[in-house]
Scaffold this motif. Structure first.
Motif, short mmCIF file in Angstrom:
data_model
loop_
_atom_site.label_atom_id
_atom_site.label_comp_id
_atom_site.label_asym_id
_atom_site.label_seq_id
_atom_site.Cartn_x
_atom_site.Cartn_y
_atom_site.Cartn_z
N PHE A 1 3.32 6.03 -2.92
CA PHE A 1 4.16 4.75 -3.26
C PHE A 1 5.06 5.75 -2.91
O PHE A 1 6.23 3.87 -2.95
CB PHE A 1 3.84 5.13 -5.39
N GLY B 1 4.64 6.71 1.44
CA GLY B 1 4.09 6.09 2.53
C GLY B 1 2.87 6.38 2.39
O GLY B 1 2.33 7.82 1.88
N ARG B 2 2.22 5.68 2.64
CA ARG B 2 0.20 5.65 2.81
C ARG B 2 -0.16 6.52 4.06
O ARG B 2 -0.86 7.57 3.37
CB ARG B 2 0.03 4.08 3.47
N GLU C 1 -1.99 -5.02 3.07
CA GLU C 1 -0.64 -4.56 3.36
C GLU C 1 -0.64 -5.16 4.75
O GLU C 1 0.52 -5.99 4.88
CB GLU C 1 0.21 -3.43 2.60
N GLU D 1 1.97 3.59 9.37
CA GLU D 1 2.35 3.13 7.81
C GLU D 1 2.06 2.20 7.73
O GLU D 1 2.94 1.15 8.85
CB GLU D 1 3.88 4.04 8.25
N SER D 2 1.19 1.45 6.66
CA SER D 2 1.71 0.04 5.66
C SER D 2 2.36 -0.15 5.67
O SER D 2 3.25 -1.17 4.99
CB SER D 2 0.04 -0.65 5.37
N HIS D 3 2.94 0.51 4.41
CA HIS D 3 4.30 0.10 3.89
C HIS D 3 5.69 -0.72 4.70
O HIS D 3 6.26 0.28 5.54
CB HIS D 3 4.89 1.67 2.90
N GLU E 1 9.20 -2.48 3.61
CA GLU E 1 10.62 -3.17 2.68
C GLU E 1 10.34 -5.07 2.86
O GLU E 1 11.19 -5.00 4.50
CB GLU E 1 11.87 -2.62 2.90
N VAL F 1 8.46 6.61 6.09
CA VAL F 1 9.09 6.42 5.12
C VAL F 1 9.95 7.59 4.15
O VAL F 1 8.85 8.63 4.84
CB VAL F 1 8.47 6.25 4.29
N ALA G 1 -0.01 -0.95 -5.79
CA ALA G 1 -0.07 0.34 -6.27
C ALA G 1 0.29 0.69 -7.23
O ALA G 1 -1.39 1.54 -7.87
CB ALA G 1 1.11 1.40 -5.13
N ASN H 1 8.99 -1.12 -4.35
CA ASN H 1 8.69 -0.73 -3.87
C ASN H 1 8.49 -1.31 -2.17
O ASN H 1 8.25 -2.26 -1.31
CB ASN H 1 6.80 -0.45 -4.65
#
Length: 519
Positions: free
Chosen positions: A117, A120-121, A172, A234-236, A238, A280, A446, A519
Motif C-alpha cells: 500500500f 508499491g506492489r 489494477e 508496478e501496477s499502482h 495515482e 512508488v 488493498a 491510495n
C-alpha cells in the motif's frame, strides 16, 4: 475487448449520470458502448495503457506465483502420509505441517500488504518471491520436524500475498467491465496448474522423495522470479476520484496529443523504469492508516459479510481436504496413494466450468443489469453469480457427508465429486468477494482485500483444528450438514445485500470516508 489504446476509449462526459459518489453507481454503458472505468490517463506509464500482451504476461506470472504458493502452502494433503512417515513417533505434531500454513498466510497478508500500500506492489511481490524461494530451500534441507514446521511457516508468510496482492495487481491493470473475466483467468490459470501439480506430486514423491518436491517448486519459483523482474511492472497509479468513477477530465486536460495531458509532456515508458525495484515513493508513515482502514473494513457490513461468506465456503473445503484421503484410502474404496492426486485433479474440471460461467458470465451479468438500469452500473450486479456455486456446494456437501459416514452405501464418486464441488463453491465465493469489494470501494481495495483474505485464513486455521473433534461428535454427515447450512445462510444474505448495498456504501462514506483519495 481490449481498450489499452487511449485514442479509442469511450469516456463519460456527463457526470450527472454517474450516481452519488458514495453509492458505487457509475455509468458503464452509453449508447451501447462501454465506458472505461477507471478513466485511463494520457501518461504512457499508466498501467491501464499497457499493451495487451504485457497485461497477459503479467497476469500469467502472478498466477504462476499464486499457483506454486498455494501448492506449497496448502497442497501437501496428497503426499502427507509419506511426509508423516519420515517422523516416526511424532505423528501428532506432524499435523502442524498442514494446519499452521493457513494461519501464517493470514499473518503474511497483515504484514506485507501495508508495504504494498505504501511502497508499491512490485517490491512486495518480488520480495515475496525471494522469501518463497529461500523457505523452499529451508524445507528441502531441514533435518528435524521442528525445522520443517518453521520453514513451512516462513514459506506461508510469503505465500499469503498470493491471496490479496495478486488479484489486486490484476484488477489494477484492467477496467471495471473486464475485471470479472480477468480475475477468473487468474483463478483459472492458478488452479488448473495446481491441479496438474497435485496429480504429479504423488509421482514426484514416490520417485524422488518429498525433499525434491520442495526442490522442484523452488527451481520453478526461481524461474518465475527472473521473469517477474523483467515483466511484472508496478501496477499502482495515482488516480483522482473522478477517474475512479469513469468521469472525464476537463476538456483542457484531454486536448493534448498522445503522451500529453493538457499540454503537459509525459516521458515515454521505458524498460529501465519498469525493472526498478521500487517505483512508488515510499510513504511508511501511512502504514498506521492502512491498519486503521483494515479495522474499518471489519465494521462495514458488506465487507464483513464477504469475509464470512468466503470463510464458510473455505471451511467446507478445508474439512473435505483434511478428510478425503483417509476416507478414500480406507475400506471399501481402498484407493492407492498415487490415485489421490487424480482426485484433486478434478479441480481442473471445476476451473473449466468456472471460467466461462463465473468469469465471463459475471461480466455479461453486469452489462445486462446495467442496460436495464439506463446504462448505470452498481457493484451489486456482481452478486447473482453466487447462486449456482452456492447450490452446487450445498447439495454436494451433503452428499459428501453421507458418503463419508456410510461408504458402503455410496460410490467413491460421491466423495470425489463432493470434494471438488466444494472447491467450485469456494471459487464462486472468492470471485464474488474480490470483484464486489473492489468495485464497491475502489480506493480501499488493498485493506478490504486483506480483511477478506487474511480473515478467511484465520477462520480456516480454526476450522482445521476443529475437524477431528467435530467428526467424533457429529460424524461426517452431521458435521457437513452444520457447515453447509451456515454456507446457505450466508449465501442467502446476498439477497438483502443486493438491495441495501448502495445505502451501506453511503453509510461507509460518511462514517470512514472510503471515497477519499488515500491510495
Amino acid at each position: 475487448m481490449d481498450k489499452s489504446d487511449i485514442s479509442h476509449v469511450e469516456i463519460a462526459h456527463d457526470t450527472s449520470m454517474s450516481g452519488h459518489p458514495g453509492d458505487g453507481q457509475v455509468e458503464l454503458l452509453r449508447g451501447g458502448e462501454v465506458v472505461l472505468i477507471p478513466t485511463p490517463s494520457a501518461d504512457p506509464r499508466d498501467p491501464l495503457n499497457l499493451p495487451a500482451w504485457r497485461k497477459w504476461v503479467l497476469l500469467v506470472l502472478v498466477s504462476a506465483y499464486s499457483c506454486t504458493a498455494v501448492v506449497l502452502a496448502s497442497g501437501m494433503g496428497s503426499i502427507f502420509t509419506v511426509v508423516e512417515a519420515s517422523y516416526p513417533g511424532q505423528e501428532a505434531r506432524a499435523s502442524d505441517l498442514m494446519t499452521y500454513p493457513t494461519l501464517f498466510m493470514g499473518i503474511g497478508n497483515l504484514i506485507a500488504m501495508p508495504f504494498a500500500f505504501t511502497c508499491g506492489r512490485r517490491p512486495v511481490f518480488l520480495a515475496s518471491m525471494l522469501l518463497l524461494i529461500a523457505a523452499g530451500i529451508w524445507c528441502q534441507c531441514s533435518q528435524s520436524l521442528g525445522s520443517h514446521i518453521a520453514g513451512r511457516n516462513i514459506m506461508s508468510l510469503a505465500a499469503g500475498q498470493s491471496e490479496a496482492l495478486s488479484p489486486m495487481i490484476v484488477q489494477e491493470i484492467h477496467f471495471l467491465h473486464e475485471r470479472g473475466r480477468k480475475i477468473a483467468w487468474f483463478i483459472f490459470i492458478q488452479n488448473v496448474a495446481a491441479g496438474v501439480f497435485f496429480v504429479i506430486s504423488t509421482y514426484m514423491v514416490s520417485a524422488w522423495g518429498w525433499r525434491w518436491w520442495y526442490g522442484f517448486f523452488t527451481i520453478m519459483n526461481a524461474a518465475i522470479f527472473v521473469l517477474s523482474v523483467i515483466f511484472v511492472s508496478e501496477s499502482h497509479f495515482e488516480r483522482s476520484e473522478e477517474a475512479m468513477r469513469g468521469e472525464s477530465l476537463p476538456d483542457s486536460k484531454i486536448s493534448g496529443a498522445p503522451g500529453t495531458d493538457g499540454g503537459e509532456q509525459y516521458a515515454p515508458r521505458r524498460w529501465i523504469d519498469d525493472i526498478k525495484p521500487i517505483v512508488v515513493k515510499p510513504r511508511l508513515r501511512d502504514i498506521p492508516t492502512f491498519y486503521k482502514q483494515i479495522l474499518q473494513g471489519f465494521l462495514i457490513p458488506t465487507i464483513f459479510w464477504l469475509l464470512l461468506l468466503n470463510g464458510a465456503h473455505l471451511g467446507v473445503y478445508v474439512f473435505q481436504a483434511s478428510t478425503f484421503s483417509t476416507i478414500l484410502m480406507g475400506p471399501p474404496y481402498s484407493f492407492a496413494f498415487e490415485a489421490l492426486g487424480y482426485v484433486q485433479a478434478g479441480q481442473i474440471a471445476c476451473c473449466l466450468v468456472f471460467l466461462p460461467l463465473l468469469g465471463y458470465g459475471s461480466d455479461l451479468v453486469i452489462k445486462f443489469f446495467s442496460r436495464r438500469n439506463g446504462g448505470l452500473y452498481k457493484p451489486e450486479y456482481r452478486l447473482p453469480v453466487i447462486i449456482i456455486p452456492a447450490i452446487v456446494g450445498i447439495v454436494c456437501g451433503i452428499i459428501y457427508g453421507q458418503a463419508a459416514e456410510n461408504p458402503e452405501k455410496w460410490s467413491a464418486a460421491a466423495v470425489v465429486i463432493g470434494y471438488n464441488a466444494s472447491f467450485f463453491a469456494f471459487l464462486g465465493a472468492n470471485i464474488v468477494g474480490i470483484t464486489y469489494a473492489v468495485d464497491s470501494f475502489p480506493t480501499r481495495a488493498a485493506p478490504f482485500l486483506v480483511v477478506i483474505c487474511a480473515g478467511r485464513g484465520f477462520i480456516s486455521f480454526g476450522l482445521s483444528y476443529a475437524t477431528l473433534p467435530a467428526v467424533h461428535t457429529l460424524g461426517y454427515d452431521g458435521t457437513m450438514i452444520v457447515e453447509v447450512v451456515i454456507c446457505a445462510v450466508f449465501a442467502l444474505i446476498a439477497v438483502p445485500v443486493f438491495f441495501l448495498g448502495p445505502r451501506i456504501r453511503r453509510f461507509a462514506q460518511k462514517w470512514c470516508g472510503v471515497d477519499d483519495k488515500v491510495n
